[in-house]
Design a protein around this motif. Structure first.
Motif, mmCIF file in Angstrom:
data_model
loop_
_atom_site.group_PDB
_atom_site.id
_atom_site.type_symbol
_atom_site.label_atom_id
_atom_site.label_comp_id
_atom_site.label_asym_id
_atom_site.label_seq_id
_atom_site.Cartn_x
_atom_site.Cartn_y
_atom_site.Cartn_z
ATOM 1 N N GLY A 189 0.848 -1.492 -0.488
ATOM 2 C CA GLY A 189 0.210 0.220 0.247
ATOM 3 C C GLY A 189 0.753 0.935 0.043
ATOM 4 O O GLY A 189 0.377 2.043 -0.291
ATOM 5 N N SER A 190 2.005 1.519 0.316
ATOM 6 C CA SER A 190 2.667 2.887 0.640
ATOM 7 C C SER A 190 2.743 3.138 -0.543
ATOM 8 O O SER A 190 2.707 4.723 -0.988
ATOM 9 C CB SER A 190 4.412 2.241 0.938
ATOM 10 O OG SER A 190 4.474 1.489 2.359
ATOM 11 N N HIS A 191 2.452 2.594 -1.897
ATOM 12 C CA HIS A 191 3.355 3.375 -3.584
ATOM 13 C C HIS A 191 1.718 4.000 -4.092
ATOM 14 O O HIS A 191 2.036 4.761 -4.830
ATOM 15 C CB HIS A 191 4.068 2.448 -4.289
ATOM 16 C CG HIS A 191 3.416 1.122 -4.014
ATOM 17 N ND1 HIS A 191 3.219 -0.109 -3.605
ATOM 18 C CD2 HIS A 191 2.374 0.333 -4.962
ATOM 19 C CE1 HIS A 191 2.502 -1.573 -4.129
ATOM 20 N NE2 HIS A 191 2.001 -0.271 -4.866
ATOM 21 N N VAL A 192 0.945 2.945 -3.748
ATOM 22 C CA VAL A 192 -0.592 3.150 -4.063
ATOM 23 C C VAL A 192 -0.946 4.473 -4.158
ATOM 24 O O VAL A 192 -1.606 5.630 -5.570
ATOM 25 C CB VAL A 192 -1.570 2.822 -3.266
ATOM 26 C CG1 VAL A 192 -2.746 3.014 -3.744
ATOM 27 C CG2 VAL A 192 -1.388 1.219 -3.501
ATOM 28 N N GLN A 193 -1.061 5.738 -3.234
ATOM 29 C CA GLN A 193 -0.770 6.786 -3.200
ATOM 30 C C GLN A 193 -0.532 8.181 -3.281
ATOM 31 O O GLN A 193 -0.630 9.184 -3.504
ATOM 32 C CB GLN A 193 -1.369 7.701 -1.742
ATOM 33 C CG GLN A 193 -3.338 6.197 -1.913
ATOM 34 C CD GLN A 193 -4.293 6.361 -2.065
ATOM 35 O OE1 GLN A 193 -4.291 7.837 -2.553
ATOM 36 N NE2 GLN A 193 -5.486 6.146 -2.238
ATOM 37 N N ILE A 194 0.666 7.355 -3.887
ATOM 38 C CA ILE A 194 2.061 8.415 -3.577
ATOM 39 C C ILE A 194 1.512 9.126 -4.975
ATOM 40 O O ILE A 194 1.981 10.636 -4.940
ATOM 41 C CB ILE A 194 3.646 7.487 -4.067
ATOM 42 C CG1 ILE A 194 4.104 7.326 -3.123
ATOM 43 C CG2 ILE A 194 4.112 7.995 -5.120
ATOM 44 C CD1 ILE A 194 4.208 8.194 -1.665
#
Length: 444
Positions: free
Chosen positions: A357-362
């Motif tokens: 999930g860390s990259h999803v909203q970047i």
């Protein structure tokens, strides 16, 4: 005499009309930024949070997120719009982190190894994304967004099902209890991992850093002006230009304020006195500054001029002998690589990797920050990126507390933050389309 009077009246009317148009165009061109400045001021007032807390949090978020926002500028320069594909670059950074954490390399060595491992991955991903975007000219933003979703599917397949089956790996701490797949959360502080590897290299009081930087700026800029006026062909130019006086005045103000907070804060109110305790991660700031310089200097090179030409008109660029497709691939590759490094800076500060999930909203949050700073699909600058990061994250800090004070529920503030991120992208794209239509009507 009557003729002269009529001419004077006409000129005055014309001047008033131009002033009115200028004010109107300033409001139209900077409507998103002005709106968010007002919302931030209201949010700070409603949240009733201490200014020290807001400033400290804001500084942390600026150093954590600026690199990612700055990675968006080059594709805009090359006329490819907002690169939603930085999500793919973020995945490259995360793959490097998983590999380095598994190998057990920690501290700054682990961080540098991550940066090195991310290079071939990000360049390969950037190249493939660039090839895809060349096939979808005119639809780059939606194509890069879909490419991000597609890459996320492959990423999840690899780290949920392939690790432990197709790809051999044994690590009971990082892997699920079944022995297949990576855990949802990886603690980057484990065995002194890469948490704060860059931030904690050198931390100094912010006002002492500002003092040194302002003094350094005055000396360097004055020497540069002397060299320029004396030895270059600028002898007609005055030494004390408006730009020079403005820069020196701003630096002197910073020096006075920094001296008061750093060396004579005993006379200040207790709330302001706390500001001298804020510390700045100097090395992280230098890395961000290097990226700003890179973005400035690359424009002055042949490649930078090619970016501009392709961005302004692909047909003219092609007639001029520029390999348009190659230039566009280079722009996206650079942006993807910078995004991978930006994700490393982001995660070493957070200290925890949310594997899936860390990259999803970047991409969404970085693009929203850039647009809030006044950038558009066709124009983005370093100043807009940094201003947007400040405004966007100010709102992120104050909105939960403001929502709680206003409606009695902090969750409303959380919803408001998500609404702002998506809303500002929609609003900016709408304004961009509206401006294009007005320009088209004027030309037509």
């Amino acid at each position: 005499m009557a003729h002269m009077s009529n001419t004077k009246t006409f000129n005055n009317n014309l001047e008033n009309k131009n002033t009115s148009l200028n004010i109107k165009s300033i409001f139209i061109n900077h409507s998103v930024t002005i709106l968010f400045v007002i919302i931030c001021i209201i949010g700070i007032k409603l949240s009733k949070l201490p200014l020290f807390f807001i400033a400290n949090e804001l500084l942390t978020r600026i150093t954590r997120n600026s690199f990612l926002v700055l990675s968006l500028i080059i594709p805009v320069l090359a006329g490819m719009g907002l690169n939603f594909g930085i999500t793919i670059g973020a995945m490259a950074g995360q793959i490097a982190i998983i590999a380095v954490t598994h190998l057990g390399v920690t501290g700054i060595k682990g961080f540098l190894l991550c940066a090195l491992l991310a290079v071939p991955l990000a360049m390969l991903f950037g190249y493939l994304t660039g090839k895809l975007l060349n096939k979808t000219k005119g639809q780059e933003m939606i194509a890069s967004m879909i490419a991000g979703f597609f890459a996320n599917g492959i990423y999840q397949f690899i780290f949920l099902f392939s690790i432990g089956t197709i790809i051999p790996m044994k690590d009971p701490v990082m892997m699920l209890s079944s022995g297949v797949g990576i855990r949802n959360t990886i603690d980057l502080s484990r065995n002194v991992g890469i948490k704060y590897a860059l931030d904690n290299l050198l931390k100094l009081p912010v006002f002492k850093v500002c003092l040194v930087v302002a003094l350094f700026t005055i000396i360097i800029y004055t020497l540069f002006r002397i060299y320029k006026v004396k030895y270059k062909d600028y002898k007609k130019e005055k030494f004390f230009s408006a730009k020079y006086i403005t820069t020196i005045t701003i630096c002197l103000v910073i020096i006075i304020i920094s001296c008061i907070f750093a060396f004579n804060s005993n006379h200040l109110p207790s709330q302001l006195k706390m500001f001298k305790n804020i510390k700045l991660p100097v090395i992280t700031c230098i890395v961000i500054l290097v990226l700003c310089l890179f973005n400035i200097l690359i424009v002055k090179t042949k490649l930078g001029q090619d970016f501009r030409t392709v961005g302004q008109n692909k047909h003219i660029a092609k007639v001029s002998g520029i390999d348009v497709n190659k230039v566009r691939i280079i722009a996206i590759t650079i942006s993807t690589l910078l995004a991978a490094w930006g994700q490393l800076i982001f995660l070493q500060n957070i200290g925890t990797l949310n594997t899936y999930g860390s990259h999803v909203q970047i991409a969404t949050f970085s693009i929203a920050a850039l647009l809030i700073g006044g950038a558009s699909v066709s124009r983005a600058t370093i100043g807009q990126a940094l201003l947007g990061t400040i405004l966007f994250h100010t709102l992120f800090i104050v909105s939960p507390k403001a929502g709680k004070n206003l409606f009695g529920d902090a969750q409303i503030g959380e919803f408001f933050r998500a609404f702002v991120a998506y809303g500002v992208i929609g609003l900016s794209l709408g304004l961009h389309a509206w401006k294009k239509r007005i320009q088209f009507k004027k030309v037509g």
